[in-house]
Design a protein around this motif. Structure first.
Motif, PDB file in Angstrom:
ATOM      1  N   ALA A 207       0.826  -1.206   0.000  1.00 51.10           N
ATOM      2  CA  ALA A 207       0.000   0.000   0.000  1.00 51.10           C
ATOM      3  C   ALA A 207       0.863   1.260   0.000  1.00 51.10           C
ATOM      4  O   ALA A 207       0.606   2.210  -0.765  1.00 51.10           O
ATOM      5  N   LEU A 208       1.894   1.284   0.839  1.00 49.57           N
ATOM      6  CA  LEU A 208       2.744   2.475   0.899  1.00 49.57           C
ATOM      7  C   LEU A 208       3.502   2.677  -0.411  1.00 49.57           C
ATOM      8  O   LEU A 208       3.707   3.819  -0.846  1.00 49.57           O
ATOM      9  N   THR A 209       3.924   1.574  -1.023  1.00 48.48           N
ATOM     10  CA  THR A 209       4.619   1.700  -2.313  1.00 48.48           C
ATOM     11  C   THR A 209       3.706   2.315  -3.361  1.00 48.48           C
ATOM     12  O   THR A 209       4.106   3.226  -4.111  1.00 48.48           O
ATOM     13  N   VAL A 210       2.471   1.827  -3.430  1.00 47.51           N
ATOM     14  CA  VAL A 210       1.514   2.379  -4.395  1.00 47.51           C
ATOM     15  C   VAL A 210       1.249   3.850  -4.110  1.00 47.51           C
ATOM     16  O   VAL A 210       1.192   4.682  -5.029  1.00 47.51           O
ATOM     17  N   VAL A 211       1.093   4.190  -2.832  1.00 49.41           N
ATOM     18  CA  VAL A 211       0.819   5.586  -2.470  1.00 49.41           C
ATOM     19  C   VAL A 211       1.981   6.484  -2.870  1.00 49.41           C
ATOM     20  O   VAL A 211       1.787   7.580  -3.435  1.00 49.41           O
ATOM     21  N   VAL A 212       3.213   6.043  -2.589  1.00 45.72           N
ATOM     22  CA  VAL A 212       4.384   6.868  -2.928  1.00 45.72           C
ATOM     23  C   VAL A 212       4.499   7.051  -4.438  1.00 45.72           C
ATOM     24  O   VAL A 212       4.749   8.166  -4.931  1.00 45.72           O
ATOM     25  N   GLU A 235      -6.576   6.851  -2.331  1.00 44.92           N
ATOM     26  CA  GLU A 235      -7.668   6.665  -1.373  1.00 44.92           C
ATOM     27  C   GLU A 235      -8.069   5.195  -1.249  1.00 44.92           C
ATOM     28  O   GLU A 235      -8.209   4.660  -0.138  1.00 44.92           O
ATOM     29  N   GLU A 236      -8.238   4.520  -2.381  1.00 47.18           N
ATOM     30  CA  GLU A 236      -8.638   3.115  -2.349  1.00 47.18           C
ATOM     31  C   GLU A 236      -7.554   2.247  -1.724  1.00 47.18           C
ATOM     32  O   GLU A 236      -7.840   1.352  -0.918  1.00 47.18           O
ATOM     33  N   THR A 237      -6.305   2.501  -2.097  1.00 53.28           N
ATOM     34  CA  THR A 237      -5.206   1.708  -1.534  1.00 53.28           C
ATOM     35  C   THR A 237      -5.101   1.926  -0.031  1.00 53.28           C
ATOM     36  O   THR A 237      -4.903   0.973   0.736  1.00 53.28           O
ATOM     37  N   GLY A 238      -5.226   3.165   0.402  1.00 48.58           N
ATOM     38  CA  GLY A 238      -5.176   3.430   1.840  1.00 48.58           C
ATOM     39  C   GLY A 238      -6.306   2.775   2.601  1.00 48.58           C
ATOM     40  O   GLY A 238      -6.118   2.265   3.707  1.00 48.58           O
ATOM     41  N   ARG A 239      -7.505   2.750   2.000  1.00 44.19           N
ATOM     42  CA  ARG A 239      -8.640   2.115   2.661  1.00 44.19           C
ATOM     43  C   ARG A 239      -8.420   0.606   2.794  1.00 44.19           C
ATOM     44  O   ARG A 239      -8.685   0.020   3.840  1.00 44.19           O
ATOM     45  N   GLU A 243      -8.043  -1.683   6.248  1.00 47.75           N
ATOM     46  CA  GLU A 243      -8.802  -2.908   6.490  1.00 47.75           C
ATOM     47  C   GLU A 243      -7.883  -4.065   6.852  1.00 47.75           C
ATOM     48  O   GLU A 243      -8.172  -4.841   7.769  1.00 47.75           O
ATOM     49  N   GLU A 244      -6.761  -4.180   6.151  1.00 47.37           N
ATOM     50  CA  GLU A 244      -5.796  -5.240   6.452  1.00 47.37           C
ATOM     51  C   GLU A 244      -5.211  -5.050   7.850  1.00 47.37           C
ATOM     52  O   GLU A 244      -5.072  -6.007   8.620  1.00 47.37           O
ATOM     53  N   LEU A 245      -4.863  -3.818   8.185  1.00 47.17           N
ATOM     54  CA  LEU A 245      -4.289  -3.540   9.501  1.00 47.17           C
ATOM     55  C   LEU A 245      -5.280  -3.859  10.606  1.00 47.17           C
ATOM     56  O   LEU A 245      -4.930  -4.464  11.628  1.00 47.17           O
ATOM     57  N   GLU A 246      -6.531  -3.474  10.429  1.00 48.93           N
ATOM     58  CA  GLU A 246      -7.557  -3.747  11.439  1.00 48.93           C
ATOM     59  C   GLU A 246      -7.772  -5.246  11.603  1.00 48.93           C
ATOM     60  O   GLU A 246      -7.956  -5.749  12.714  1.00 48.93           O
ATOM     61  N   ARG A 247      -7.736  -5.985  10.485  1.00 48.50           N
ATOM     62  CA  ARG A 247      -7.928  -7.428  10.562  1.00 48.50           C
ATOM     63  C   ARG A 247      -6.810  -8.085  11.353  1.00 48.50           C
ATOM     64  O   ARG A 247      -7.049  -8.958  12.203  1.00 48.50           O
ATOM     65  N   VAL A 248      -5.572  -7.660  11.120  1.00 43.87           N
ATOM     66  CA  VAL A 248      -4.434  -8.244  11.842  1.00 43.87           C
ATOM     67  C   VAL A 248      -4.504  -7.879  13.324  1.00 43.87           C
ATOM     68  O   VAL A 248      -4.241  -8.707  14.202  1.00 43.87           O
ATOM     69  N   LEU A 249      -4.876  -6.649  13.629  1.00 44.50           N
ATOM     70  CA  LEU A 249      -4.980  -6.236  15.032  1.00 44.50           C
ATOM     71  C   LEU A 249      -6.083  -6.997  15.751  1.00 44.50           C
ATOM     72  O   LEU A 249      -5.961  -7.305  16.947  1.00 44.50           O
ATOM     73  N   ALA A 274      -4.511  -1.848  -8.759  1.00 44.60           N
ATOM     74  CA  ALA A 274      -3.652  -0.915  -8.023  1.00 44.60           C
ATOM     75  C   ALA A 274      -2.339  -0.699  -8.755  1.00 44.60           C
ATOM     76  O   ALA A 274      -1.823   0.423  -8.821  1.00 44.60           O
ATOM     77  N   ALA A 275      -1.772  -1.770  -9.316  1.00 48.10           N
ATOM     78  CA  ALA A 275      -0.518  -1.634 -10.064  1.00 48.10           C
ATOM     79  C   ALA A 275      -0.729  -0.807 -11.332  1.00 48.10           C
ATOM     80  O   ALA A 275       0.106   0.036 -11.693  1.00 48.10           O
TER      81      ALA A 275
END
Length: 387
Positions: A207-212, A235-239, A243-249, A274-275
């Motif tokens: 996600a961070l790579t796509v955002v950068v 926006e979509e990549t960050g969302r 979701e992935e971060l919340e699932r892992v937490l 995304a790519a």
């Protein structure tokens, strides 16, 4: 000496004394079964403790008695405030029912020891204070010895409590089968944490790579339309990353609800979009029934494709990429190729590629990464089912 006396606190001494006296009360009940009216009260109590041995043997043969005794021992022999040290000491006492002949006989020995030592402690707790009162009432020099029985009672409470706690760690210790099960559970937990760390690395890194990349392209572009598309992709990549971060937490929280479904190869289109949104020319070819793959294979395959595309964007930039996913009868092939950009992907690769190889190896597959025919190639073969 400090380490030896560290468990000797007022809470521990009192709770252990109560545990012993509770065991000695069984001897009091047995006094009515086999009375000795001509004997001294303390002798009658000790005789009743011996009479209780056959009953204790019968109780020890019941498997669930071991669980009850283990729970009592944990609560009353290891008291104090919650701490990792206290929990570790409690873990050395089992709370499972007897599962073998050895467990049964250790339970029998524990019951006999607890009642006999508890009877002695109960007898001392009743006799020594009386002796103190008698000495205090004397008019001669023996009155000066009145505190000694109380000191003796304190020594009995501390010594018997330490002895019964040590005996519990031996006689009520988890069996070999229980220790192996606990070790396997701990190993599974560590492996799960390691898997979650890899997932965070893959998903958040992607996600961070796509955002950068998108942010850099939007800043360099002079087209308002392209900037709007880049912001939408960010926006979509960050969302998705949130979701992935919340699932892992949620998995890491002890009181969490069942985690959401993890993405699988059937969700690969999201990665490709995304790519493409980051400027890469992605050509995809999918053949075979992706929905028939085993869950772990499909989920790990998704992560492999995700990490591969992340490496392309991070190290080669928006270059043409070819993604091929082919499901055969007993193997699924993942082939991701891209043109070598500047800087070369070899310069910064390492952890991500190692994670790809680890994922493939854990599933019984094989991964090859490196330059191939003028391009960078990630080729992975995974079994379609887990045996």
């Amino acid at each position: 000496m400090h380490r030896l006396l560290r468990p000797v606190t007022l809470a521990n001494v009192c709770s252990r004394w109560l545990h012993l006296v509770t065991g000695g009360m069984l001897a009091v009940l047995c006094m009515f079964v086999s009375p000795m009216p001509a004997a001294h009260g303390q002798i009658v109590l000790l005789h009743a403790a011996l009479v209780s041995v056959p009953l204790l043997v019968l109780l020890g043969l019941v498997p669930v008695v071991r669980r009850a005794e283990g729970m009592q021992a944990q609560l009353m022999l290891i008291a104090g405030r919650p701490s990792p040290q206290r929990d570790a000491r409690r873990a050395r006492i089992t709370t499972a029912p007897a599962a073998s002949v050895a467990d049964v006989w250790r339970t029998v020995c524990w019951l006999v020891l607890r009642v006999q030592l508890g009877t002695l402690t109960l007898s001392a707790s009743g006799w020594l204070p009386v002796l103190t009162v008698r000495l205090a009432r004397r008019d001669d020099g023996y009155a000066l010895l009145a505190p000694l029985p109380l000191l003796g009672l304190a020594a009995v409470a501390v010594g018997a409590g330490e002895f019964i706690a040590a005996a519990a760690r031996w006689l009520l210790a988890p069996s070999t089968v229980e220790r192996i099960a606990a070790l396997e559970e701990r190993t599974e937990r560590l492996m799960e944490h390691n898997r979650l760390a890899r997932e965070l690395h893959d998903s958040i890194g992607h996600a961070l790579t796509v955002v950068v990349v998108q942010a850099g392209a939007a800043r360099a572009a002079s087209s308002a339309e392209f900037t709007e598309q880049a912001l939408t992709a960010i926006e979509e990549t960050g969302r998705h990353a949130l979701e992935e971060l919340e699932r892992v937490l949620e998995v890491l929280r002890e009181d969490s609800s069942p985690p959401q479904e993890r993405p699988a190869l059937t969700d690969t289109a999201r990665l490709l979009d995304a790519a493409r949104g980051s400027g890469a020319e992605v050509t995809a070819e999918v053949s075979g029934p992706l929905d028939t793959l085993a869950g772990p294979v499909s989920r790990e395959g998704y992560r492999i494709v995700q990490e591969s595309l992340t490496n392309v964007l991070r190290h080669a930039g928006p270059v043409p990429v070819t993604v091929r996913i082919a499901v055969h009868d007993d193997v699924v092939e993942l082939d991701i190729r891209n043109q070598l950009g500047a800087p070369s992907p070899v310069s910064g690769a390492g952890r991500g590629l190692r994670g790809i190889r680890e994922r493939a190896s854990l599933l019984g597959g094989h991964a090859e990464t490196g330059p191939h025919a003028g391009s960078w190639r990630v080729h992975v073969r995974l079994p379609t089912a887990i045996r």
